[in-house]
Write a protein that holds these residues in place. Structure first.
Motif: not given
Length: 133
Positions: A7, A52, A77-78, A81
C-alpha cells in the motif's frame, strides 16, 4: 515479509523517532511510505502522494489528527482511504471521538508492529470501495 497487497501509506506523526520507526517497519513489509510531521503538511501530501492508507497521530501541532481525518473524509478520494488513529489517548471517549472524526481504527501507543501489519494486511481495497471497520 511482504504484504499480499503493498500500500501507499501516509504517516503523519510529529515525533521524529516514532515516525522513523513506523516508516522502517512499514517499508520492510513492502509498503511505500510518505511522511509528514504536522497535519497541514500531511494534507498537502495528499495531493501528490494519493495514499491508500493514512496513519495519523491525534496530538499533532497545529490542526490535530481529528481535524485531519475530517478533512480527508470530506474529499472524494478520502472516502475510501483507510484511516488509522495513532495515539496515546485510550479512554472510551477517545475511541468514540476518533470514530466520529472518520477513523476506521484507533490504535493506542505503543503499537505492536505485528498488530499494525496484520491490520493493514486485513484490508484489501478495490477501486472505489469504501472501507469501514
Amino acid at each position: 515479509m511482504l504484504f499480499r497487497s503493498p500500500k501507499r501509506i501516509l504517516l503523519i506523526e510529529d515525533n521524529r523517532d516514532a515516525r522513523e520507526l513506523f516508516r522502517m517497519v512499514l517499508e520492510l513489509a513492502g509498503h511505500s511510505v510518505s511522511e509528514a510531521e504536522s497535519g497541514d503538511c500531511g494534507l498537502d501530501l495528499l495531493n501528490t502522494e494519493q495514499p491508500d492508507v493514512a496513519i495519523i497521530d491525534i496530538g499533532l501541532p497545529g490542526i490535530d489528527g481529528y481535524e485531519v481525518a475530517r478533512r480527508i473524509r470530506a474529499r472524494a478520494e478520502g472516502r475510501a482511504m483507510l484511516l488509522l488513529a495513532l495515539t496515546g489517548y485510550g479512554l472510551p471517549k477517545d475511541y468514540e471521538r476518533s470514530a466520529q472524526s472518520g477513523f476506521d481504527h484507533h490504535l493506542v501507543k505503543p503499537v505492536d508492529p505485528c498488530d499494525l501489519t496484520r491490520l493493514l494486511d486485513a484490508h484489501q481495497v478495490s477501486a472505489g470501495e469504501e472501507i469501514r471497520a
